[in-house]
Design a protein around this motif. Sequence first.
Motif, PDB file in Angstrom:
ATOM      1  N   PHE A   8      43.533  -2.994  63.149  1.00 29.83           N
ATOM      2  CA  PHE A   8      42.101  -3.450  63.136  1.00 29.83           C
ATOM      3  C   PHE A   8      41.354  -2.892  62.187  1.00 29.83           C
ATOM      4  O   PHE A   8      41.479  -1.554  61.961  1.00 29.83           O
ATOM      5  CB  PHE A   8      41.615  -3.146  64.390  1.00 29.83           C
ATOM      6  N   CYS A   9      40.678  -3.581  61.328  1.00 31.37           N
ATOM      7  CA  CYS A   9      39.980  -3.157  60.021  1.00 31.37           C
ATOM      8  C   CYS A   9      38.403  -3.648  60.294  1.00 31.37           C
ATOM      9  O   CYS A   9      38.311  -4.704  60.811  1.00 31.37           O
ATOM     10  CB  CYS A   9      40.517  -3.760  58.842  1.00 31.37           C
ATOM     11  N   LEU A  10      37.702  -2.646  60.074  1.00 33.89           N
ATOM     12  CA  LEU A  10      36.319  -2.860  60.194  1.00 33.89           C
ATOM     13  C   LEU A  10      35.570  -2.504  59.049  1.00 33.89           C
ATOM     14  O   LEU A  10      35.704  -1.340  58.506  1.00 33.89           O
ATOM     15  CB  LEU A  10      35.805  -2.371  61.643  1.00 33.89           C
ATOM     16  N   ALA A  11      34.419  -3.204  58.721  1.00 29.56           N
ATOM     17  CA  ALA A  11      33.273  -2.735  57.751  1.00 29.56           C
ATOM     18  C   ALA A  11      32.142  -2.407  58.405  1.00 29.56           C
ATOM     19  O   ALA A  11      31.928  -2.812  59.600  1.00 29.56           O
ATOM     20  CB  ALA A  11      33.470  -3.860  56.514  1.00 29.56           C
ATOM     21  N   GLU A  12      31.105  -2.078  57.329  1.00 25.15           N
ATOM     22  CA  GLU A  12      29.846  -1.819  57.801  1.00 25.15           C
ATOM     23  C   GLU A  12      29.741  -0.405  58.766  1.00 25.15           C
ATOM     24  O   GLU A  12      30.051  -0.393  60.049  1.00 25.15           O
ATOM     25  CB  GLU A  12      29.249  -3.076  58.670  1.00 25.15           C
ATOM     26  N   HIS A  58      18.285  -1.517  56.750  1.00 30.85           N
ATOM     27  CA  HIS A  58      18.840  -2.328  55.748  1.00 30.85           C
ATOM     28  C   HIS A  58      18.140  -2.548  54.520  1.00 30.85           C
ATOM     29  O   HIS A  58      18.292  -2.003  53.330  1.00 30.85           O
ATOM     30  CB  HIS A  58      19.603  -3.649  56.026  1.00 30.85           C
ATOM     31  N   VAL A  79      27.400   0.694  60.529  1.00 32.66           N
ATOM     32  CA  VAL A  79      26.692   0.660  61.817  1.00 32.66           C
ATOM     33  C   VAL A  79      27.808   0.368  62.952  1.00 32.66           C
ATOM     34  O   VAL A  79      28.081   0.826  63.988  1.00 32.66           O
ATOM     35  CB  VAL A  79      25.503  -0.109  61.795  1.00 32.66           C
ATOM     36  N   ALA A  80      28.529  -0.790  62.307  1.00 30.30           N
ATOM     37  CA  ALA A  80      29.697  -1.195  63.335  1.00 30.30           C
ATOM     38  C   ALA A  80      30.570  -0.291  63.549  1.00 30.30           C
ATOM     39  O   ALA A  80      31.214  -0.097  64.630  1.00 30.30           O
ATOM     40  CB  ALA A  80      30.088  -2.402  62.774  1.00 30.30           C
ATOM     41  N   LYS A 127      34.671   3.726  71.768  1.00 32.51           N
ATOM     42  CA  LYS A 127      36.255   4.257  71.814  1.00 32.51           C
ATOM     43  C   LYS A 127      36.378   5.598  72.303  1.00 32.51           C
ATOM     44  O   LYS A 127      37.274   5.891  72.966  1.00 32.51           O
ATOM     45  CB  LYS A 127      37.008   3.822  70.354  1.00 32.51           C
ATOM     46  N   ASN A 182      39.217  -4.044  53.258  1.00 34.72           N
ATOM     47  CA  ASN A 182      37.859  -4.713  53.248  1.00 34.72           C
ATOM     48  C   ASN A 182      37.418  -5.739  52.265  1.00 34.72           C
ATOM     49  O   ASN A 182      37.539  -5.301  50.947  1.00 34.72           O
ATOM     50  CB  ASN A 182      36.877  -3.448  53.254  1.00 34.72           C
ATOM     51  N   LYS A 183      37.816  -6.730  52.590  1.00 35.84           N
ATOM     52  CA  LYS A 183      37.278  -7.887  51.635  1.00 35.84           C
ATOM     53  C   LYS A 183      35.913  -7.826  51.014  1.00 35.84           C
ATOM     54  O   LYS A 183      35.772  -8.579  49.860  1.00 35.84           O
ATOM     55  CB  LYS A 183      37.517  -9.483  52.323  1.00 35.84           C
ATOM     56  N   ILE A 184      35.069  -7.238  51.771  1.00 37.41           N
ATOM     57  CA  ILE A 184      33.827  -7.060  51.248  1.00 37.41           C
ATOM     58  C   ILE A 184      33.736  -6.056  50.123  1.00 37.41           C
ATOM     59  O   ILE A 184      32.823  -6.162  49.243  1.00 37.41           O
ATOM     60  CB  ILE A 184      32.721  -6.671  52.423  1.00 37.41           C
ATOM     61  N   LEU A 232      29.451   2.312  65.994  1.00 36.44           N
ATOM     62  CA  LEU A 232      29.227   1.881  67.425  1.00 36.44           C
ATOM     63  C   LEU A 232      30.755   1.653  68.024  1.00 36.44           C
ATOM     64  O   LEU A 232      30.924   1.949  69.114  1.00 36.44           O
ATOM     65  CB  LEU A 232      28.556   0.473  67.559  1.00 36.44           C
ATOM     66  N   TYR A 233      31.779   1.413  67.134  1.00 41.71           N
ATOM     67  CA  TYR A 233      33.027   1.230  67.708  1.00 41.71           C
ATOM     68  C   TYR A 233      33.594   2.716  67.902  1.00 41.71           C
ATOM     69  O   TYR A 233      34.424   2.968  69.057  1.00 41.71           O
ATOM     70  CB  TYR A 233      34.010   0.667  66.577  1.00 41.71           C
TER      71      TYR A 233
END
Lengths: 241, 242
Positions: A62-66, A103, A68-69, A77, A49-51, A72-73
């Motif tokens: 597949f990488c995911l941040a946040e 937020h 909420v996201a 899935k 995570n670059k953030i 939901l993913y």
Amino acid sequence: MVVELYLDLFSQPCRSVFIFAKKNNIPFEFKKVSLMDGEHFGDEFGKINKIRKVPALRDGDFCLAESVAIMLYLAEKFQTPDRWFPADLRLRSRVNEYLSWQHMAIRMHGSKMFWMRLMIPKIMGIDVPKEKMDGALEDLNASLTLIEENFLQDRPFIVGDQMSLADLVAIVEIMQPLGAGLDMFEGRPKLSAWRDRVQASIGKDLFDEAHQGILGAQDAMKQVDPSKLELFKPKILRLFF
Amino acid sequence: STMEIYLDLVSPPCRAVYLFAEALKIPYAFKKVELSAGQQYTEEFGKLSVVRKVPVLKDGSFVLTESTAILQYLVQKCSVADHWFPAELQQRARVDEYLSWQHLNLRSHCSKVFLLRTLYPFVMGSEAPKDKMDAAVEDMKQSLDLLEEKFLQDKPFIVGNKISVADVVAMVEIMQPLGAGVDALDGRPKLTAWRDRVKKELGVKLVDQAHEALLDSSGLQQKMQNNTELQKLKPMFLKYFR
């Protein structure tokens, strides 16, 4: 290959992801990222995570941040029960509305109280001026009043009569000040009753497991060497002073 | 009965909803809310929404706040083309990820630059101190770096080859500092090219028209100074700048 969830349960959004995954029996590998030890600034985590925030998810390539996201993913899935993020247009909109509002409101204000009461005195060696503390508490109370009067009203949960992502995201934030010894449920019977319902819906064991760390934060902080937390100083100066 | 959307185009989330509804020719009634006159603090507006923010959507008896929620409502209700909010799992996740991140990052930082230039003098009676402005611009720079390096990378749009609501929400925020005479995209050719692509997809004339009120900052200052109701709200704004 199993989903990896990069988490530190000191962090509110990590707790909601953790609870959501466990409650729905979603298989995952818990990858601990210690914020206190600055592990989120490491090279390895930077690739996930670059953030440089937690939580983060890795599912194969597949990488995911946040949070909420991520939830939901996972909901999509693993086809979790409809009530978490209802398909119905209006109910879904109410969940989206809360997830958006929170937020810049409860998330920000609850975090601020936690930092001001526990982290800043420990790291900076000073107490936050009373005026700033009072202002922060005022903001937090305003957010909680809005939760009660606008988002909850006379309903058992934020959306409909079952717990959804909105309640999950809300509860972990309101629990955060407790980590600094501040019980925001005190004097708020409506909010307390809702908290009890949410805890019952999640299940006491899972709820307690998720919150064990943060509720022991004051004790944990007593053990920590302040020099270890130097890396937080720039953030504190920017955000709070 | 027609949907009503309550908007003030000086506000970036209002512009996002406006641009989406207009570009997709979604029928609605534009209900003007004058933020510089403190209209969101009137009793009447309070009956619509106690949160007292814009935008607000009213569809029959259903009232919805929060621009990202409104955008998703319009997407679902009006059955728009898939690319605006892709059904595919990973593409959808990229939109959700951006819409979540932006609140406390790009949105917050771009707004602060704008508010320091336009609202600060009104509330504090003097220009914002240089160090405060410098800090705000530095925060904005970090958000813009992430927009470029993490969210956009080498793709034409945030999700990939096609525009989505994420791009609309991002674009209106990077335009906001222009209302303070600050070009966030100065020296950023990649983001400038992306912004121009987004404008083209929505309609250049439409985007320019949507940003007219923002760019008339002297008009804005005048309105605020002339408004006695807004003067009463100064103590409230003080907190933001303390």
